[in-house]
Structure formats: C-alpha cells, structure tokens
Motif scaffolding. Structure first.
Motif, PDB file in Angstrom:
ATOM      1  N   GLY A  56      40.220  52.284  39.184  1.00 45.65           N
ATOM      2  CA  GLY A  56      41.170  51.294  39.668  1.00 45.65           C
ATOM      3  C   GLY A  56      40.663  49.869  39.542  1.00 45.65           C
ATOM      4  O   GLY A  56      39.555  49.607  39.067  1.00 45.65           O
ATOM      5  N   LEU A  57      41.491  48.945  39.980  1.00 50.75           N
ATOM      6  CA  LEU A  57      41.176  47.528  39.862  1.00 50.75           C
ATOM      7  C   LEU A  57      40.112  47.111  40.873  1.00 50.75           C
ATOM      8  O   LEU A  57      39.927  47.745  41.909  1.00 50.75           O
ATOM      9  CB  LEU A  57      42.436  46.690  40.066  1.00 50.75           C
ATOM     10  N   VAL A  58      39.436  46.020  40.542  1.00 48.09           N
ATOM     11  CA  VAL A  58      38.400  45.450  41.403  1.00 48.09           C
ATOM     12  C   VAL A  58      38.803  44.016  41.727  1.00 48.09           C
ATOM     13  O   VAL A  58      39.091  43.226  40.827  1.00 48.09           O
ATOM     14  CB  VAL A  58      37.022  45.471  40.714  1.00 48.09           C
ATOM     15  N   LYS A  80      45.030  32.361  44.130  1.00 47.07           N
ATOM     16  CA  LYS A  80      45.452  33.756  44.119  1.00 47.07           C
ATOM     17  C   LYS A  80      44.245  34.652  43.846  1.00 47.07           C
ATOM     18  O   LYS A  80      43.347  34.290  43.090  1.00 47.07           O
ATOM     19  CB  LYS A  80      46.512  33.988  43.038  1.00 47.07           C
ATOM     20  N   PRO A  81      44.210  35.852  44.445  1.00 48.41           N
ATOM     21  CA  PRO A  81      43.071  36.752  44.190  1.00 48.41           C
ATOM     22  C   PRO A  81      43.039  37.222  42.749  1.00 48.41           C
ATOM     23  O   PRO A  81      44.074  37.442  42.126  1.00 48.41           O
ATOM     24  CB  PRO A  81      43.318  37.914  45.165  1.00 48.41           C
ATOM     25  N   MET A  82      41.829  37.377  42.233  1.00 52.99           N
ATOM     26  CA  MET A  82      41.625  37.856  40.870  1.00 52.99           C
ATOM     27  C   MET A  82      41.368  39.361  40.889  1.00 52.99           C
ATOM     28  O   MET A  82      40.600  39.860  41.712  1.00 52.99           O
ATOM     29  CB  MET A  82      40.437  37.146  40.229  1.00 52.99           C
ATOM     30  N   PHE A  83      42.015  40.089  39.978  1.00 48.08           N
ATOM     31  CA  PHE A  83      41.825  41.527  39.849  1.00 48.08           C
ATOM     32  C   PHE A  83      41.259  41.820  38.464  1.00 48.08           C
ATOM     33  O   PHE A  83      41.757  41.305  37.460  1.00 48.08           O
ATOM     34  CB  PHE A  83      43.146  42.271  40.062  1.00 48.08           C
ATOM     35  N   HIS A  84      40.225  42.651  38.432  1.00 43.80           N
ATOM     36  CA  HIS A  84      39.515  42.951  37.196  1.00 43.80           C
ATOM     37  C   HIS A  84      39.557  44.450  36.921  1.00 43.80           C
ATOM     38  O   HIS A  84      39.748  45.264  37.831  1.00 43.80           O
ATOM     39  CB  HIS A  84      38.067  42.466  37.293  1.00 43.80           C
ATOM     40  N   ASP A  85      39.336  44.806  35.657  1.00 41.34           N
ATOM     41  CA  ASP A  85      39.464  46.203  35.242  1.00 41.34           C
ATOM     42  C   ASP A  85      38.264  47.060  35.623  1.00 41.34           C
ATOM     43  O   ASP A  85      38.325  48.287  35.509  1.00 41.34           O
ATOM     44  CB  ASP A  85      39.674  46.280  33.726  1.00 41.34           C
ATOM     45  N   SER A  86      37.162  46.455  36.062  1.00 41.69           N
ATOM     46  CA  SER A  86      35.970  47.217  36.430  1.00 41.69           C
ATOM     47  C   SER A  86      35.009  46.301  37.173  1.00 41.69           C
ATOM     48  O   SER A  86      35.211  45.079  37.236  1.00 41.69           O
ATOM     49  CB  SER A  86      35.283  47.795  35.186  1.00 41.69           C
ATOM     50  N   GLU A  87      33.945  46.893  37.735  1.00 45.02           N
ATOM     51  CA  GLU A  87      32.912  46.087  38.375  1.00 45.02           C
ATOM     52  C   GLU A  87      32.199  45.210  37.352  1.00 45.02           C
ATOM     53  O   GLU A  87      31.845  44.064  37.639  1.00 45.02           O
ATOM     54  CB  GLU A  87      31.906  46.999  39.086  1.00 45.02           C
ATOM     55  N   VAL A  88      31.975  45.751  36.162  1.00 44.03           N
ATOM     56  CA  VAL A  88      31.327  44.969  35.099  1.00 44.03           C
ATOM     57  C   VAL A  88      32.168  43.741  34.766  1.00 44.03           C
ATOM     58  O   VAL A  88      31.646  42.625  34.622  1.00 44.03           O
ATOM     59  CB  VAL A  88      31.107  45.836  33.849  1.00 44.03           C
ATOM     60  N   TYR A 147      42.818  45.674  50.050  1.00 44.04           N
ATOM     61  CA  TYR A 147      42.038  44.801  49.182  1.00 44.04           C
ATOM     62  C   TYR A 147      41.666  43.503  49.879  1.00 44.04           C
ATOM     63  O   TYR A 147      41.215  42.566  49.256  1.00 44.04           O
ATOM     64  CB  TYR A 147      42.829  44.498  47.903  1.00 44.04           C
ATOM     65  N   ALA A 148      41.869  43.447  51.175  1.00 41.14           N
ATOM     66  CA  ALA A 148      41.535  42.225  51.899  1.00 41.14           C
ATOM     67  C   ALA A 148      40.073  42.178  52.298  1.00 41.14           C
ATOM     68  O   ALA A 148      39.556  41.119  52.613  1.00 41.14           O
ATOM     69  CB  ALA A 148      42.410  42.101  53.146  1.00 41.14           C
TER      70      ALA A 148
END
Length: 271
Positions: free
Chosen positions: A133-135, A144-152, A262-263
């Motif tokens: 899932g998203l990170v 706005k919060p940033m969502f990434h495809d992985s921890e990397v 996600y907070a």
C-alpha cells in the motif's frame, strides 16, 4: 664591458623585447559532472534529517545524513566552485532485516553523487513500488500530504527535499543549472550563510475555495446569488478519505481493502 667602435655609425635599431604568448585557455570541466574518486579525508558539512512516515506497519522514524563538499571546475574559461552532495549515510539498526538493502542503496547513491548523476539516481528511486500500500510522508507545497508507492520512494522524496533546501535541486526534484549553483555558492561565501528557497506562491491554490465571479464580481463568503457554493479550483492530492480514526480522529483511507489511519497512529479496522 666596454666596446670600442672604430667605424662610422650609419644607423641603429633598438632590439624589441619578445612578446609573451597569451596563456592557453583552460579546458572546460563541468563541476556538476566532474567525477570524484572517493570521499575526501577529514570533515565535511552534513545535513542530518529525521524522516517520519506512515505505512501499512504504522508510523516509522529514521535518520539520514547527507554530506556536501565544494567542487572546483572550469566554465567559459573561468575557474568556478559549486557545492555538491558526495555521501549518503543511513545509521545502522533502524530497519532490521531490510538494513542491508538500505545500506547498499545508500552506498550506490554515494557513488552516483561522486559520479555526477545523483539527481537521476534519486528520481529513479521514487519509482520503486511495493505491495503493502501507499506510504504517507511529508507535505507538498500546498500543504497536502504526500503519498508514495513504497518506503524507498518516501525516503527518496525526503532526500530530494534535503537537496532542494540546500539549493542543489529545484522544488520538483530537477537539477538546478550549474551557473545558478556557482552563483549560489558565491553568495553563500560572501554572506556567510547558506542559500534558502524562496516562498512559493501559487495563484490557483490561493484562490481555492473562492466563489466563481458572477457578472464579473465575486460574491462574499464564497456563495453565489442563488445560494450555491462556488467550485474549488483545485482538488486535494492523495487517496479519498473514508472516515476518521476512532483513536486519534485522523483521516482514514483504504489500504488493501481496510480503512487505515494515515494521520499518525496507524490504526486499521482489519487489525
């Protein structure tokens, strides 16, 4: 030594001095792509960053160090100096079994930095995805919060932000031209303090939530004459919010089919 002249002098000429040949122009050597064989001995300036992100396993916090050094080159026949990142360091023991891969990645990034292509290497890391899932990590320029495809990808984005605040990249992770890097380093040496990014102003975001003009005039309170609210000019980034966390009242989004907080607390309805 005196010389006696017995014949009549009919003319003379002053011996001209030999003209000094102009110095050969310096060969061009771009300091941005100049290869650095290894990390120099001694002390380097470094930035220590505490990175906090939230993923499927809850909130995590890691530390990252990026070292910088001045690099000399030649542009348009003139010697110039810029500042470049040369080393990325991830302290051990932060991600247990994954640590060996993080260490390998940091070593590869350090080689890329000394080879002159760290911008492309970090941008490529942002494309790494996983199946958990998203990170969530950091905020964009509009808050706005940033969502990434992985921890990397999240850590790579954080590295880009470090390089942006240092003046090496722009806000979108693109390379700053070498001429501008020369200018920023010169100003830093003259003023005694580093380069700071300017405030970003976006008219569309500033007008978000404002009412649409009617007959060329905007209505007060963001409401039109018929009582309907005006349309927003921009939409929020990231996944849709499906509720609020029962523990911290933060936003819930869908991750792997489960509402997940996600907070910050990492609560999930599926446990």
């Amino acid at each position: 030594m005196a010389v006696e002249i017995n014949s009549k002098i009919v003319g003379y000429r002053v011996k001209a001095e030999q003209e000094t040949p102009p110095p050969a122009p310096l060969p061009e050597e771009n300091p941005l792509t100049l290869r650095i064989a290894s990390r120099p001995e001694g002390t380097l300036e470094a930035v220590s960053e505490k990175i906090s992100y939230v993923g499927a396993e809850g909130r995590k916090k890691v530390y990252l160090l990026v070292s910088f050094m001045p690099v000399e080159g030649v542009l348009n026949g003139q010697r110039v100096i810029i500042e470049r990142p040369v080393e990325f360091f991830f302290p051990s023991g932060q991600l247990s079994s994954e640590h060996q891969w993080i260490t390998a990645t940091m070593r590869s990034l350090s080689l890329a930095a000394r080879g002159g292509y760290v911008t492309q290497a970090v941008a490529d890391l942002r494309k790494v995805a996983w199946d958990k899932g998203l990170v969530r990590c950091g905020m964009n320029r509009w808050g706005k919060p940033m969502f990434h495809d992985s921890e990397v990808a999240a850590i790579a984005w954080s590295i880009q932000q470090i390089l942006y605040r240092r003046g090496f990249l722009d806000q979108d992770g693109r390379q700053v031209p070498v001429e501008e890097l020369v200018s920023r380093y010169a100003r830093r040496q003259a003023s005694g303090h580093g380069w700071f990014p300017a405030e970003v102003e976006d008219e569309e975001i500033a007008q978000a939530g404002a009412s649409e003009p009617i007959d060329g005039k905007a209505q007060a309170g963001g409401q039109s004459q018929d009582g309907s609210q005006g349309k927003e000019h921009s939409q929020g980034d990231g996944p849709a919010v499906v509720g609020h966390c029962p523990e911290c009242r933060g936003e819930l989004i869908m991750m792997d089919g489960c509402p997940t907080c996600y907070a910050g607390c990492g609560w999930s309805k599926c446990g």
